[in-house]
Motif scaffolding. Structure first.
Motif, mmCIF file in Angstrom:
data_model
loop_
_atom_site.group_PDB
_atom_site.id
_atom_site.type_symbol
_atom_site.label_atom_id
_atom_site.label_comp_id
_atom_site.label_asym_id
_atom_site.label_seq_id
_atom_site.Cartn_x
_atom_site.Cartn_y
_atom_site.Cartn_z
ATOM 1 N N THR A 130 0.841 -1.194 0.000
ATOM 2 C CA THR A 130 0.000 0.000 0.000
ATOM 3 C C THR A 130 0.878 1.246 0.000
ATOM 4 N N ALA A 131 0.620 2.142 -0.939
ATOM 5 C CA ALA A 131 1.391 3.386 -1.013
ATOM 6 C C ALA A 131 0.968 4.328 0.110
ATOM 7 N N TRP A 132 1.881 5.224 0.480
ATOM 8 C CA TRP A 132 1.566 6.193 1.533
ATOM 9 C C TRP A 132 0.296 6.967 1.206
ATOM 10 N N LYS A 133 0.110 7.330 -0.071
ATOM 11 C CA LYS A 133 -1.045 8.143 -0.457
ATOM 12 C C LYS A 133 -2.366 7.408 -0.257
ATOM 13 N N ASP A 134 -2.321 6.071 -0.207
ATOM 14 C CA ASP A 134 -3.536 5.277 -0.019
ATOM 15 C C ASP A 134 -3.729 4.842 1.430
ATOM 16 N N ASP A 180 -4.515 8.661 7.325
ATOM 17 C CA ASP A 180 -3.646 9.728 7.830
ATOM 18 C C ASP A 180 -2.846 9.305 9.058
ATOM 19 N N ARG A 213 0.470 7.627 8.276
ATOM 20 C CA ARG A 213 1.468 8.326 7.474
ATOM 21 C C ARG A 213 2.513 9.006 8.358
ATOM 22 N N LYS A 265 8.523 14.673 5.510
ATOM 23 C CA LYS A 265 8.393 14.513 4.070
ATOM 24 C C LYS A 265 8.494 13.038 3.689
ATOM 25 N N TYR A 266 7.745 12.653 2.669
ATOM 26 C CA TYR A 266 7.789 11.269 2.207
ATOM 27 C C TYR A 266 7.307 11.195 0.767
ATOM 28 N N ASP A 267 7.667 10.115 0.118
ATOM 29 C CA ASP A 267 7.253 9.872 -1.260
ATOM 30 C C ASP A 267 5.869 9.229 -1.236
ATOM 31 N N GLU A 268 4.862 9.921 -1.744
ATOM 32 C CA GLU A 268 3.491 9.413 -1.695
ATOM 33 C C GLU A 268 3.319 8.082 -2.407
ATOM 34 N N ASP A 269 4.165 7.820 -3.394
ATOM 35 C CA ASP A 269 4.035 6.592 -4.177
ATOM 36 C C ASP A 269 4.841 5.429 -3.600
#
Length: 238
Positions: A87-91, A94, A97, A101-105
């Motif tokens: 699962t990507a961070w963006k999915d 909250d 997470r 800073k982090y890479d959403e993908d």
């Protein structure tokens, strides 16, 4: 015993009857069933420290609550294609997470959180109903030491270890109906009808539907074929 149940992946007509029978049998034996909403997403979104997420992600299931759910298709628990181990961070919700800073993908494995959520729900066993992806992750949860009893559900009929999956019979009957309905138009225009069915790397749906509908040729993913030879066969069949 406190039993959790969830449905993941695509929906099929047999899901609600399956949920109903699990609840009925569990109640007869004195067990409690907790429905987890939206498949593995329900466990991912469950925050043990935030009671507001609990009602959104789980619901106690009683015989009265599920008495009529078998009259409709799909799954009244809802479903998703979430796989917590990828699962990507963006999915992710909250609260899971990172603050910086982090890479959403970036893809992450949230299995530790899933195990924690199952423990907080005080479940003794989990019953996931799903296909290759859903049950593949169920095997991961089981390998982490949490008891799992899986029920195979896939129109592709491609779950190892079983000869029959919930949804397969409907997939076959609908496919045969569609193929037979196409015969009128194809025959009227003296054409060759080529129909593609789902199944990915499993040819069970195409093979059985082709057999029952009397198709002239059936191609399945397990058997390589030569397109030129196939074209010649089709011209000959015509």
């Amino acid at each position: 015993m406190r039993i959790g149940i969830l449905t993941g992946g695509g929906d099929v007509p047999g899901l609600n009857p399956c949920i109903k029978q699990v609840v009925y049998r569990a109640a007869e034996d004195g067990h409690e069933v907790i429905g987890i909403r939206r498949g593995w997403q329900g466990l991912l979104a469950y925050n043990p420290d935030d009671p507001a997420t609990h009602d959104e992600c789980i619901k106690p299931l009683t015989k009265i609550m599920v008495r009529t759910i078998d009259r409709t298709g799909g799954t009244f628990l809802h479903t998703s294609r979430t796989k917590p181990s990828r699962t990507a961070w963006k999915d992710a919700p909250d609260f899971l997470r990172p603050s910086g800073k982090y890479d959403e993908d970036e893809v992450n494995d949230f299995t530790d959180h899933v195990i924690k959520a199952l423990g907080h729900m005080k479940l003794d066993v989990l019953i996931p109903i799903g296909g290759e992806d859903t049950l593949g992750y169920a095997a991961r949860v089981h390998s982490e030491g949490f008891p799992v009893v899986s029920i195979p559900k896939t129109m592709d009929n491609d779950v190892p270890g079983t000869e029959y999956c919930i949804g397969f019979s409907t997939a076959i009957s609908r496919s045969v109906l569609f193929i037979n309905q196409m015969r009128s138009a194809v025959g009227s225009h003296e054409r060759i009808g080529v129909l593609e069915l789902f199944g990915r790397h499993s040819g069970a749906t195409s093979l059985v539907a082709g057999l029952l509908s009397g198709a002239d040729r059936v191609i399945i993913s397990e058997v390589p074929f030569d397109i030129d030879k196939l074209a010649a066969f089709l011209v000959e069949d015509r």
